[in-house]
Design an enzyme around this catalytic site. Structure first.
Site, mmCIF file in Angstrom:
data_model
loop_
_atom_site.group_PDB
_atom_site.id
_atom_site.type_symbol
_atom_site.label_atom_id
_atom_site.label_comp_id
_atom_site.label_asym_id
_atom_site.label_seq_id
_atom_site.Cartn_x
_atom_site.Cartn_y
_atom_site.Cartn_z
ATOM 1 C CG ASP A 134 -1.735 1.183 1.422
ATOM 2 O OD1 ASP A 134 -1.546 2.160 0.667
ATOM 3 O OD2 ASP A 134 -2.595 1.180 2.319
ATOM 4 C CG PHE A 179 -12.648 3.761 -21.945
ATOM 5 C CD1 PHE A 179 -13.235 4.331 -20.819
ATOM 6 C CD2 PHE A 179 -12.607 4.492 -23.123
ATOM 7 C CE1 PHE A 179 -13.793 5.603 -20.884
ATOM 8 C CE2 PHE A 179 -13.170 5.761 -23.187
ATOM 9 C CZ PHE A 179 -13.758 6.326 -22.062
ATOM 10 C CE1 TYR A 221 -7.563 10.492 -10.675
ATOM 11 C CE2 TYR A 221 -8.307 12.103 -12.299
ATOM 12 C CZ TYR A 221 -7.554 10.992 -11.974
ATOM 13 O OH TYR A 221 -6.794 10.381 -12.937
#
Ligand code: ZN
Length: 657
Positions: free
Chosen positions: A460, A588, A554
């Site tokens: 992490d 995508f 973001y």
């Protein structure tokens, strides 16, 4: 040594060549017999040619093949008769010999026969097996080695004093055979080189090899030289990454190109490097010519790379002048380094090469330790080692090996490596020859690639101690850090500012911004020691230049990251570190964009999925791979003079333009 022969298994292999394949693989399965393409085997078979004439062929291992996975097609069929005539020539240069071997083959597409083919040809036995067995090497490279060998094998073997492999060795053996062989002969020992066993069947020859090696092992056990385990040492948790990176920098400067450095700090390696007799043991040379080619003549003791390079130049001057034909000096950098803190370090142009060097040196260590128990290790002379290291055939191979890949010997770290753009970056960097350290919170990263040039760590990135530990492990595996791809990021679901909770904001900032600060800070000292200069690629976002509603956290995090990268570009230019940013949009083919999400979004705009994917000025689809390829190129020479740049990868966007 245990025989692995199994009659049921063996019966699946048809004919003499089939049997040859089977028992060769058995030899290949035992690393204390042969390592990484070492050793070779053959069988003599009588066959009818196209004209219906009978001829005897020597099927001998082709050079480059590995016994463990050998196939029938890896054996080169050479006509035996011409080889026997060649063996009578007074001299034959090795390149001439290789030419003769190739031109006497019966299959044009077969691999080049082993340089030991003539040696196999003149031995008057159907099956011939050759290994560089550790146990036998330990005895023959110890004090009174030859006498010990005679004592162990009596008239079961013919003993040949050391002659360099190639035609001269074949001649030396031809002069002794068959006169020196008797009814009890089952093999041959080449001093300072290896063991041969012979037989009328594959099984007989294989069993004799096992028998010869077992006798050596028993001898070692009887002389208290078999068990060489050292007292257990636990390496301290001391970070070594800066020292390793500094050392790798020096070695790479000396070599003239970046090298991968792999540090082994396990108990056995540390115990070896802390031995009092280390210099006496290791400063003589390898135990067999096969090892000299891979590990160079000597390991470096400690970290004085300049002194090693000086000594190497002197070694080259001393023996190169006597070598007849002019030689080109190889780079004067070591391939093995022994240090009481850094353990046993292996070096190579790639992680694979470094791993092979380590495997071979591991066996050398055992051989030296066992020989020490027998009164002292005594290797080949430096002159003999030089002749192998600068063998015409080896030099020719080097010339043929061509241009190394773009990032040969370099190390990259990618965050968010388990999927999407990060995963694609790993692939693009591996494809350009870099060793890659992959970090991801997803455990899949550990098993992303099973190859020596990839190390995946579950991490992490917001857990700073874990992050630092992963960098430490990565640097121990590859020696440093040249390229850093800041990719890991979080894209939370759309939330308008009036309902944006502080916890959500902080979560995004921690991953997209804070973690990257920690990573940049920890990487700086390492990037500064990159032989070709450090490079950082930031995976930004279109949102930095053209934010969207609902993506406040973001967009702000990526904009702040961009500002951080710009400051780093200013601060680190004097350290030779370049930082550039890519701003992808609408990629995508990542985990987040399932077919379902895609069709919902497309419907929202009244578009089909295909139209939605190409909703940009160029009407083109942007894939993870497109972004990754550009990220890799940003680290390459095309962008050597660019830092602080921001490049969109979005198919053209009127808000960005
Ligand atoms: Zn050999």
């Amino acid at each position: 040594m245990k025989s692995l022969w199994n009659d049921d298994e063996a019966s699946l292999y048809q004919g003499e060549l089939g049997q040859r394949v089977y028992s060769s693989r058995l030899l290949g399965r035992e690393p204390t017999l042969v390592l990484h393409g070492g050793g070779n085997t053959s069988v003599k078979v009588t066959e009818k040619n196209l004209l219906g004439e009978e001829e005897t062929l020597l099927y001998v291992k082709g050079s480059g093949a590995d016994l463990e996975h050998i196939e029938a097609s890896s054996f080169a069929p050479v006509r035996l008769h011409p080889l026997l005539k060649l063996a009578k020539l007074p001299t034959l240069s090795d390149p001439e010999m290789v030419n003769a071997l190739r031109t006497h083959m019966t299959r044009a597409d077969a691999p080049t026969p082993s340089v030991e083919a003539i040696l196999h040809a003149i031995l008057p036995y159907r099956f011939v097996d050759h290994t560089h067995a550790d146990a036998v090497l330990a005895i023959m490279n110890s004090r009174d080695g030859e006498a010990r060998i005679r004592d162990i094998y009596h008239d079961n073997v013919v003993i040949i004093p050391y002659v360099m492999p190639g035609f001269d060795l074949a001649r030396a053996v031809a002069e002794r055979f068959p006169a020196a062989a008797g009814p009890k002969t089952i093999g041959m020992i080449l001093l300072h080189h290896g063991v041969f066993a012979f037989g009328n069947t594959a099984r007989e020859s294989y069993q004799r090899m096992i028998d010869l090696v077992t006798r050596a092992e028993d001898y070692l056990a009887k002389h208290n030289a078999w068990n060489i385990s050292a007292p257990a040492l636990t390496p301290g948790p001391v970070p070594l990454r800066r020292e390793l990176a500094a050392l790798r920098y020096q070695v790479s400067q000396t070599a003239g190109f970046p090298l991968i450095l792999c540090a082994h700090t396990d108990s056995r390696s540390l115990a070896f490097t802390r031995r009092e007799d280390l210099a006496r043991l290791t400063q003589q040379g390898p135990a067999t010519p096969d090892h000299a080619i891979r590990t160079k003549h000597l390991p470096l003791l400690g970290r004085d790379v300049a002194a090693y390079a000086d000594a190497y130049r002197k070694y080259f001057e001393a023996y190169g002048a006597q070598a007849g034909e002019p030689k080109t000096m190889l780079d004067p950098a070591p391939r093995v380094l022994l240090d009481p803190q850094l353990g046993v370090c292996s070096l190579g142009r790639s992680a694979k090469e470094a791993a092979i060097v380590h495997d071979i040196y591991s066996h050398t260590m055992d051989i030296q330790l066992r020989a020490a128990r027998l009164g002292g290790y005594q290797a080949l002379s430096p002159k003999d080692i030089f002749a192998v290291e600068y063998w015409d055939l080896e030099q020719a191979k080097l010339k043929k090996s061509g241009k190394p890949p773009l990032f040969a010997g370099e190390v990259a770290l990618v965050t968010g490596a388990a999927s999407g753009i990060g995963k694609a970056c790993v692939e693009s960097l591996l494809a350009r020859g870099a060793a890659v350290i992959g970090l991801d919170i997803d455990p899949a990263v550990a098993k992303l690639h099973h190859r020596p040039d990839f190390a995946g760590f579950v991490c992490d990135v917001t857990d700073e101690p874990r992050l630092i530990q992963a960098i430490e492990h990565g640097v121990r595996a590859f020696g440093g850090l040249d390229m850093l791809i800041l990719n890991a990021g979080l894209f939370p679901p759309g939330t308008r500012i009036e309902s944006l909770a502080m916890a959500e904001w902080h979560k995004v900032m921690r991953v997209n911004l804070d973690a990257n600060l920690a990573l940049l800070r920890e990487a700086h000292a390492l990037l500064k020691l990159a032989p070709h200069g450090g490079r950082v690629v930031v995976i930004g976002s279109k949102n930095v230049l053209a934010p969207g509603p609902g993506a406040a956290a973001y967009s702000a995090s990526k904009a702040a990251l961009q500002q951080l990268a710009r400051v780093a570009a200013l601060e680190w230019a004097s350290d030779g570190i370049r930082l550039n940013t890519l701003h992808p949009d609408a990629v995508f083919d990542t985990g987040i964009w399932t077919e379902e999400v895609l069709s919902t979004r497309a419907a929202h705009y009244g578009l089909s999925i295909e139209q939605y994917k190409r909703k940009n000025l160029l009407k083109t689809e942007v894939t993870s791979r497109d972004v990754a390829e550009l990220a890799a190129e940003l680290c390459g020479p095309l962008f050597a003079k660019t830092t602080g740049a921001q490049i969109p990868v979005d198919g053209g966007n009127d808000r960005v333009i």
